[in-house]
Write a protein that holds these residues in place. Structure first.
Motif, PDB file in Angstrom:
ATOM      1  N   ALA A   1       0.832  -1.203   0.000  1.00  0.00           N
ATOM      2  CA  ALA A   1       0.000   0.000   0.000  1.00  0.00           C
ATOM      3  C   ALA A   1       0.867   1.253   0.000  1.00  0.00           C
ATOM      4  O   ALA A   1       0.576   2.226  -0.729  1.00  0.00           O
ATOM      5  CB  ALA A   1      -0.928  -0.018   1.216  1.00  0.00           C
ATOM      6  N   ARG A   2       1.943   1.272   0.799  1.00  0.00           N
ATOM      7  CA  ARG A   2       2.823   2.444   0.818  1.00  0.00           C
ATOM      8  C   ARG A   2       3.486   2.645  -0.538  1.00  0.00           C
ATOM      9  O   ARG A   2       3.626   3.778  -1.015  1.00  0.00           O
ATOM     10  CB  ARG A   2       3.887   2.267   1.904  1.00  0.00           C
ATOM     11  N   GLY A   3       3.882   1.545  -1.190  1.00  0.00           N
ATOM     12  CA  GLY A   3       4.485   1.669  -2.515  1.00  0.00           C
ATOM     13  C   GLY A   3       3.517   2.211  -3.540  1.00  0.00           C
ATOM     14  O   GLY A   3       3.935   2.825  -4.530  1.00  0.00           O
ATOM     15  N   SER A   4       2.218   1.978  -3.334  1.00  0.00           N
ATOM     16  CA  SER A   4       1.200   2.508  -4.253  1.00  0.00           C
ATOM     17  C   SER A   4       0.602   3.812  -3.748  1.00  0.00           C
ATOM     18  O   SER A   4      -0.392   4.300  -4.314  1.00  0.00           O
ATOM     19  CB  SER A   4       0.078   1.473  -4.436  1.00  0.00           C
ATOM     20  N   GLU A   5       1.190   4.383  -2.699  1.00  0.00           N
ATOM     21  CA  GLU A   5       0.740   5.636  -2.107  1.00  0.00           C
ATOM     22  C   GLU A   5      -0.735   5.556  -1.685  1.00  0.00           C
ATOM     23  O   GLU A   5      -1.547   6.438  -1.933  1.00  0.00           O
ATOM     24  CB  GLU A   5       0.938   6.802  -3.083  1.00  0.00           C
ATOM     25  N   VAL A   6      -1.066   4.433  -1.027  1.00  0.00           N
ATOM     26  CA  VAL A   6      -2.422   4.215  -0.512  1.00  0.00           C
ATOM     27  C   VAL A   6      -2.335   4.114   1.003  1.00  0.00           C
ATOM     28  O   VAL A   6      -1.448   3.441   1.543  1.00  0.00           O
ATOM     29  CB  VAL A   6      -3.047   2.931  -1.112  1.00  0.00           C
ATOM     30  N   ASP A   7      -3.266   4.813   1.674  1.00  0.00           N
ATOM     31  CA  ASP A   7      -3.329   4.797   3.133  1.00  0.00           C
ATOM     32  C   ASP A   7      -4.156   3.576   3.566  1.00  0.00           C
ATOM     33  O   ASP A   7      -5.382   3.560   3.440  1.00  0.00           O
ATOM     34  CB  ASP A   7      -3.955   6.089   3.640  1.00  0.00           C
ATOM     35  N   LEU A   8      -3.480   2.539   4.049  1.00  0.00           N
ATOM     36  CA  LEU A   8      -4.153   1.289   4.457  1.00  0.00           C
ATOM     37  C   LEU A   8      -4.264   1.272   5.976  1.00  0.00           C
ATOM     38  O   LEU A   8      -3.267   1.371   6.689  1.00  0.00           O
ATOM     39  CB  LEU A   8      -3.363   0.071   3.972  1.00  0.00           C
TER      40      LEU A   8
ATOM     41  N   ALA B   1      -8.537   1.557  -6.356  1.00  0.00           N
ATOM     42  CA  ALA B   1      -8.830   2.842  -5.707  1.00  0.00           C
ATOM     43  C   ALA B   1      -7.893   3.938  -6.213  1.00  0.00           C
ATOM     44  O   ALA B   1      -8.259   5.119  -6.278  1.00  0.00           O
ATOM     45  CB  ALA B   1      -8.721   2.695  -4.185  1.00  0.00           C
ATOM     46  N   GLY B   2      -6.667   3.561  -6.564  1.00  0.00           N
ATOM     47  CA  GLY B   2      -5.732   4.547  -7.139  1.00  0.00           C
ATOM     48  C   GLY B   2      -4.862   5.204  -6.084  1.00  0.00           C
ATOM     49  O   GLY B   2      -5.054   5.056  -4.872  1.00  0.00           O
ATOM     50  N   ARG B   3      -3.857   5.949  -6.552  1.00  0.00           N
ATOM     51  CA  ARG B   3      -2.930   6.632  -5.649  1.00  0.00           C
ATOM     52  C   ARG B   3      -3.637   7.701  -4.831  1.00  0.00           C
ATOM     53  O   ARG B   3      -4.535   8.378  -5.324  1.00  0.00           O
ATOM     54  CB  ARG B   3      -1.788   7.259  -6.454  1.00  0.00           C
ATOM     55  N   GLY B   4      -3.190   7.822  -3.584  1.00  0.00           N
ATOM     56  CA  GLY B   4      -3.789   8.803  -2.694  1.00  0.00           C
ATOM     57  C   GLY B   4      -5.079   8.332  -2.050  1.00  0.00           C
ATOM     58  O   GLY B   4      -5.696   9.082  -1.274  1.00  0.00           O
ATOM     59  N   ALA B   5      -5.541   7.112  -2.343  1.00  0.00           N
ATOM     60  CA  ALA B   5      -6.810   6.611  -1.787  1.00  0.00           C
ATOM     61  C   ALA B   5      -6.596   6.126  -0.349  1.00  0.00           C
ATOM     62  O   ALA B   5      -5.474   5.918   0.119  1.00  0.00           O
ATOM     63  CB  ALA B   5      -7.357   5.483  -2.645  1.00  0.00           C
TER      64      ALA B   5
END
Length: 472
Positions: free
Chosen positions: A336-343, A375-379
């Motif tokens: 998730a961090r590599g895809s810039e997603v807040d998990l 969901a995409g980046r920043g999701a």
């Protein structure tokens, strides 16, 4: 060298199961016949014994207070035509003194209370079983008008009675053995004729080869219909498994055709390049294609193992759903961090379900993977575990573009990507695997809109536990 054990014959087993009870019944009937024969022999011989006793009674006189006995020949001649019985008799007075005959010839256990009444009883005398007749009678002295009580006992050995009963028994047994033999012959023919439908069914199955069509139940006996129904159910399951294998090969060909072509093209380009940096770029692209193809094959194998026709049955046990989901979320955090997603992860208390840990980890991982990809980046993606109305629930919530209501049934089909997923790398198998794992755990998967935008995937488990489904 041990010879192979010959399979038992159904015809022979049926015949034995009929023969053994018949022989037992024959033995029981022989005992009853012998008892009836002995009873009939006693009735017939007791009449002769009583006639001898009456004849002996005529020779008893009382003169001047003394008993005189003259045993007539008729009393003993009545037994001459029998097969050698031994005759014993005794005449005793009321004081117990023997007037004539055998002194130790036993009296009846209970003396008759009525005069002139004949009592029959069995006893053993000098190691000989005897049939006895006893009678009490008064004897009058005409000169002195005195009366004395006299006992007359007559007995014979029972060999003639046993011989007669044995003759009756042998005649009855010969007749019954003949009837049993005829009955067994009839049963053998009946069993042979009754097994003809089974033989026809065997020939029908043998001629079918690789056909898996249901066997017709027309003109079958009622007892064979459950067998044919079971065979049809088995062939239906086998047909489902064959179709599942065909689907797997077709899906594998569909899934690997494009990646293999890309791998071949990229490897050829890499071989032609002389610049190390451009070769590295081609190898990077080649690695991504191989990784994508590997993931697709793994998902195909999982789906092939989980679908209903595969007959897979998981081993369910109690486990903490909240702890399991939290562990999977932690494993996916670097992705998730590599895809810039807040998990993130949320739970409301301890939630326990009956399940198989490996499968539920795969289910949760597929839901998180789909959420991160689409969901995409920043999701923001949230994994939530809670009790909803007493029912354990696992949710993966994102604020991405979501799925249109018209597509929510279609996304569970294999390889369906939808309009929003065409630009995202994936296989279109994630939700199909999620649905199959949920089915094996008795759970239901629901898709809904996230308040404010996005998609919420809910997996609702059974509150009262669940037994895994089996293929029908």
């Amino acid at each position: 060298m041990r010879l192979p054990r010959q399979a038992p014959s159904l015809r022979l087993q049926l015949s034995l199961w009929l023969l053994l009870p018949l022989m037992a019944l024959l033995a029981f009937d022989a005992w009853l016949t012998y008892e009836r024969a002995m009873s009939a022999a006693h009735i017939a011989f007791d009449r002769t014994l009583e006639a001898s006793l009456r004849a002996m009674r005529e020779g008893i006189r009382l003169r001047e207070g003394r008993l005189q006995v003259d045993v007539p020949n008729l009393a003993l001649e009545l037994f001459d035509d029998q097969a050698g019985p031994r005759i014993f008799y005794r005449i005793r007075d009321e004081d117990g003194a023997t007037v004539t005959g055998y002194d130790d010839l036993p009296m009846p256990a209970e003396a008759p209370l009525r005069l002139y009444r004949t009592e029959f009883y069995d006893t053993v005398f000098r190691e000989h079983p005897l049939r006895m007749a006893a009678q009490a009678l008064p004897v009058h002295d005409v000169g002195s008008a005195r009366t004395r009580l006299v006992w007359v006992l007559v007995g014979e050995t029972i060999e003639p009675r046993q011989l007669l009963a044995r003759d009756i028994l042998i005649g009855s047994l010969l007749q019954e053995l003949m009837l049993v033999t005829l009955a067994l012959g009839i049963v053998w023919l009946g069993v042979r004729r009754g097994l003809r439908p089974l033989n026809r069914l065997s020939d029908t199955v043998a001629r079918r080869g690789t056909q898996l069509d249901p066997i017709e139940q027309k003109d079958l006996p009622a007892e064979m219909k459950p067998l044919v129904q079971a065979l049809n159910q088995y062939m239906d399951r086998l047909h489902g498994m064959v179709q599942a294998r065909k689907r797997f090969f077709a899906d594998a060909a569909h899934q690997l055709k494009t990646p293999l072509a890309i791998i071949q093209a990229q490897s050829e380009l890499a071989l032609r390049e002389r610049d190390a940096e451009r070769v590295r770029e081609h190898m990077r692209l080649l690695h991504g294609t191989v990784r994508h193809a590997s993931k697709g094959v793994q998902q195909l194998l999982s789906l092939s193992r989980l679908e209903p026709d595969a007959g897979y049955m998981p081993t369910l046990g109690p486990l903490r759903l909240d702890a399991l989901a939290q562990g999977v979320a932690l494993d996916w955090a670097p992705v998730a961090r590599g895809s810039e997603v807040d998990l993130g992860f949320e739970q409301e208390g301890s939630v326990e379900v009956a399940g198989q840990a490996e499968l539920l980890q795969e289910l949760t991982g597929n839901l998180i993977d789909n959420a991160i990809r689409y969901a995409g980046r920043g999701a923001v993606v949230t994994v939530r575990v809670a009790l909803h109305g007493g029912v354990p629930r696992l949710q993966v919530i994102d604020n991405g573009p979501g799925i249109a209501p018209a597509e929510r049934d279609a996304v569970f089909r294999r390889f369906y990507r939808g309009e929003s997923g065409q630009s995202v790398e994936g296989t279109g198998l994630g939700l199909s695997i999620v649905r199959e794992i949920a089915r094996l755990h008795g759970a239901a998967v629901e898709l809904a809109d996230t308040p404010g935008g996005g998609l919420t995937v809910s997996v609702n488990f059974s509150a009262a536990g669940h037994k895994p489904e089996t293929c029908s």
